[in-house]
Design a protein around this motif. Structure first.
Motif, short mmCIF file in Angstrom:
data_model
loop_
_atom_site.label_atom_id
_atom_site.label_comp_id
_atom_site.label_asym_id
_atom_site.label_seq_id
_atom_site.Cartn_x
_atom_site.Cartn_y
_atom_site.Cartn_z
N HIS A 67 1.07 -1.22 -0.14
CA HIS A 67 -0.23 -0.13 0.06
C HIS A 67 1.03 1.19 -0.09
N TYR A 69 0.64 4.20 -0.26
CA TYR A 69 0.12 5.56 0.28
C TYR A 69 0.99 5.58 1.66
N GLN A 70 0.90 4.51 2.27
CA GLN A 70 1.30 4.33 3.64
C GLN A 70 2.88 4.77 3.89
N LEU A 82 -4.68 -5.21 14.33
CA LEU A 82 -5.00 -4.90 13.11
C LEU A 82 -6.17 -4.21 13.04
N TRP A 85 -5.44 -0.72 14.71
CA TRP A 85 -4.28 0.08 13.95
C TRP A 85 -5.35 0.64 12.75
N LEU A 86 -6.26 -0.04 11.88
CA LEU A 86 -6.88 0.16 11.02
C LEU A 86 -7.85 1.44 11.22
N TYR A 125 -6.55 1.41 -1.81
CA TYR A 125 -8.11 1.12 -1.72
C TYR A 125 -8.94 2.49 -0.81
N CYS A 204 -11.12 -4.27 -0.70
CA CYS A 204 -10.35 -4.32 0.22
C CYS A 204 -10.17 -5.55 1.29
N PHE A 207 -14.22 -7.30 5.72
CA PHE A 207 -15.23 -6.35 6.92
C PHE A 207 -15.05 -4.85 6.45
N HIS A 231 -7.13 -8.69 0.77
CA HIS A 231 -6.71 -9.19 2.18
C HIS A 231 -7.49 -10.36 2.39
N HIS A 268 -1.69 -12.12 2.88
CA HIS A 268 -1.69 -12.50 4.34
C HIS A 268 -1.87 -14.31 4.42
N LEU A 297 2.22 -6.52 13.19
CA LEU A 297 0.49 -6.52 13.82
C LEU A 297 0.40 -7.56 14.77
N ASP A 319 4.07 -5.50 2.14
CA ASP A 319 2.87 -4.93 2.77
C ASP A 319 2.93 -3.37 2.99
N SER A 323 2.45 -0.79 8.33
CA SER A 323 2.65 -1.97 9.27
C SER A 323 4.00 -2.71 8.85
N1 LIG Z 1 -1.89 -5.21 6.81
C1 LIG Z 1 -3.05 -4.67 6.44
N2 LIG Z 1 -4.29 -5.11 6.41
C2 LIG Z 1 -5.21 -4.58 6.08
N3 LIG Z 1 -6.79 -4.96 5.96
C3 LIG Z 1 -7.23 -3.93 5.31
O1 LIG Z 1 -8.60 -3.93 5.38
N4 LIG Z 1 -6.48 -2.84 5.27
C4 LIG Z 1 -5.41 -3.35 5.36
C5 LIG Z 1 -3.98 -2.65 5.38
O2 LIG Z 1 -3.93 -1.35 4.94
N5 LIG Z 1 -2.83 -3.46 5.83
#
Ligand SMILES: Nc1nc2[nH]c(O)nc2c(=O)[nH]1
Length: 451
Positions: A67, A69-70, A82, A85-86, A125, A204, A207, A231, A268, A297, A319, A323
């Motif tokens: 990703h 942009y991260q 996770l 974090w999101l 995404y 994405c 969930f 994912h 993953h 994570l 990734d 993360s």
């Molecule tokens: N490692 C990550 N897992 C994710 N799941 C999700 O919905 N977005 C991410 C992500 O940016 N990184």
């Protein structure tokens, strides 16, 4: 067309079907293609000559999950699960725009190129309403750096109010997503053999998207002949979410909506059980193994040995850098070995298998095994010449051990499509000082926007 190039006297790890390792060999590149690989002298006329003594030549590494942009949101939510974090990061990512993504992509792609990557995918995404042409911004960045690029048109349409994880600010409607996906394929997807740019569709995660979006994205991808990515099976929390919402495991759910097959790869797969591994193998569905991110994570360790033994296509992925702050491609081969052995003992993954996952494995996951991922005549000239003459490497006799277990060596030279991208550890293609300033500016700007 680039001039012919002859790389001489290198230790060549072909990663071809016979896994040939040629201690003192030469490789001739003409145009975009490898035309000769030999331990005998190669007649090369006035080709540019590169001295490979003290170096090992590998296929360019293939990154199967990112990703970009991260890159400008590294080091945040450092000790979170996770889902925590999101939910911490979504509101910050909601401010992403063209300018920010362009700088972030340059940063992330530079890190990849300087750690041996020549082909990368990207899973973008987050498409805020005022973001502008986000995919266009990262495609421009990849072209500037000169990496082979497989960006995905990602998406989210299930916000918190409808039972998903992301806030309203970062989701779109199905109609917006499907129209933008078709448009991205029409604008950019190049299916040709030596393509530098291919698009895939990538809702994405279970969930953050609706069942309808998964079904309709699969139908659109198959109609347009592009690959599909998401994912999956990343965490125990995702298992719980799928059990509660769909009454199934993550893979059972995805299979019920058409998401298995040789045109699909999942990032993953930490939580894949025996039944899932058997279904992935039977359907040739790919997996992007992201060992560093999974550990960062605290999600666990993917069953790499079992996936490989079952015949599942497996590649490696750095990734997103939020993360995996390091996001260096060769490091993932190292981590793949360490994590597999931490889980399954000393024989769980050899250094040579790790190198294969990082090269031909990734090529297979992206459907490019006939074009990249090994060094042999007829393949595209995506190559990395690693300098093993440093104090950190020179007394490690086995070059694969030096590469996979040692510190990341400097890159003497790398080529993508026969064009040199890195020389003596530096990018030839962009001004990295200017890029570093732009990254810092955009990082600050994005965090300030979120205040
Ligand atoms: N490692 C990550 N897992 C994710 N799941 C999700 O919905 N977005 C991410 C992500 O940016 N990184």
């Amino acid at each position: 067309m680039a001039p012919a190039t002859l790389i001489e006297n290198a230790f060549v790890l072909t990663v071809d079907a016979q896994r040939r390792e040629l201690p003192r060999a030469s490789v001739l590149i003409e145009g975009s293609t490898i035309v000769a690989v030999s331990t005998d002298p190669i007649e090369a006329g006035d080709a540019v000559r590169v001295d490979g003594r003290g170096c090992v030549l590998t296929p360019g590494l293939v990154n199967t999950h990112h990703h970009l942009y991260q890159w400008i949101t590294r080091g945040l939510a450092a000790d979170h699960t996770l889902f925590q974090w999101l939910t911490t990061l979504y509101p910050i990512w909601a401010g992403i725009d063209e300018e920010a993504l362009h700088a972030a992509a340059l940063g992330g792609l530079t890190q990849l190129a300087l750690s041996g990557c020549t082909t990368t995918t990207d899973h973008h995404y987050v498409f805020p309403r005022e973001g502008g042409d986000l995919l266009g911004a990262e495609i421009a960045a990849a072209a500037e750096i000169g990496l082979r690029f497989h960006p995905t048109r990602g998406s989210m349409d299930l916000s918190e109010k409808d039972g998903g994880l992301p806030p309203d600010t970062v989701v779109q409607t199905i109609d917006e997503i499907l129209a933008a996906s078709a448009d991205a394929v029409a604008r950019w997807h190049d299916p040709s053999r030596d393509s530098m740019l291919r698009i895939a569709l990538a809702p994405c995660s279970p969930f953050s998207v609706t069942t309808d979006l998964l079904r309709e994205s699969a139908a659109l991808a198959r109609e347009l002949g592009v690959r599909m990515h998401t994912h999956l099976a990343e965490s125990v929390d995702e298992n719980t979410y799928c059990a509660e919402h769909f009454g199934s495991t993550p893979l059972e759910y995805m299979e019920s909506v058409g998401w298995v097959g040789p045109d699909v790869w999942f990032a993953h797969g930490v939580e894949f059980d025996d039944a899932a591994i058997a279904r992935l193998a039977a359907t040739s569905t790919g997996v992007a193994h992201c060992p560093t991110s999974n550990a960062r994570l605290g999600n666990g360790i993917c069953r790499t040995r079992d996936l490989v033994d079952a015949g599942v296509p497996v590649g490696l992925g750095v990734d997103g850098a939020a993360s995996n702050e390091s996001a260096r491609m060769l490091e993932e081969a190292h981590q793949a070995v360490l994590m597999a052995r931490a889980r399954g003992g000393p024989t769980a993954l050899t250094t040579r298998t790790a190198l294969e996952l990082a090269t031909r494995g990734g090529a297979r996951v992206l459907g490019r095994e006939d074009e990249i991922g090994s060094i042999e005549p007829g393949k595209l000239a995506d190559l990395v010449l690693w300098d093993l003459s440093t104090v950190a490497h020179r007394d490690i006799d086995d070059p694969v051990a030096a590469l996979v277990l040692g510190a990341i060596p400097p890159i003497k030279a790398s080529w993508v499509q026969g064009i040199q991208v890195v020389a003596d550890g530096d990018l030839l293609t962009i001004d990295t000082e200017q890029m570093t300033t732009a990254v810092a500016t955009q990082h600050r700007r994005l965090l300030d926007k979120a205040r």
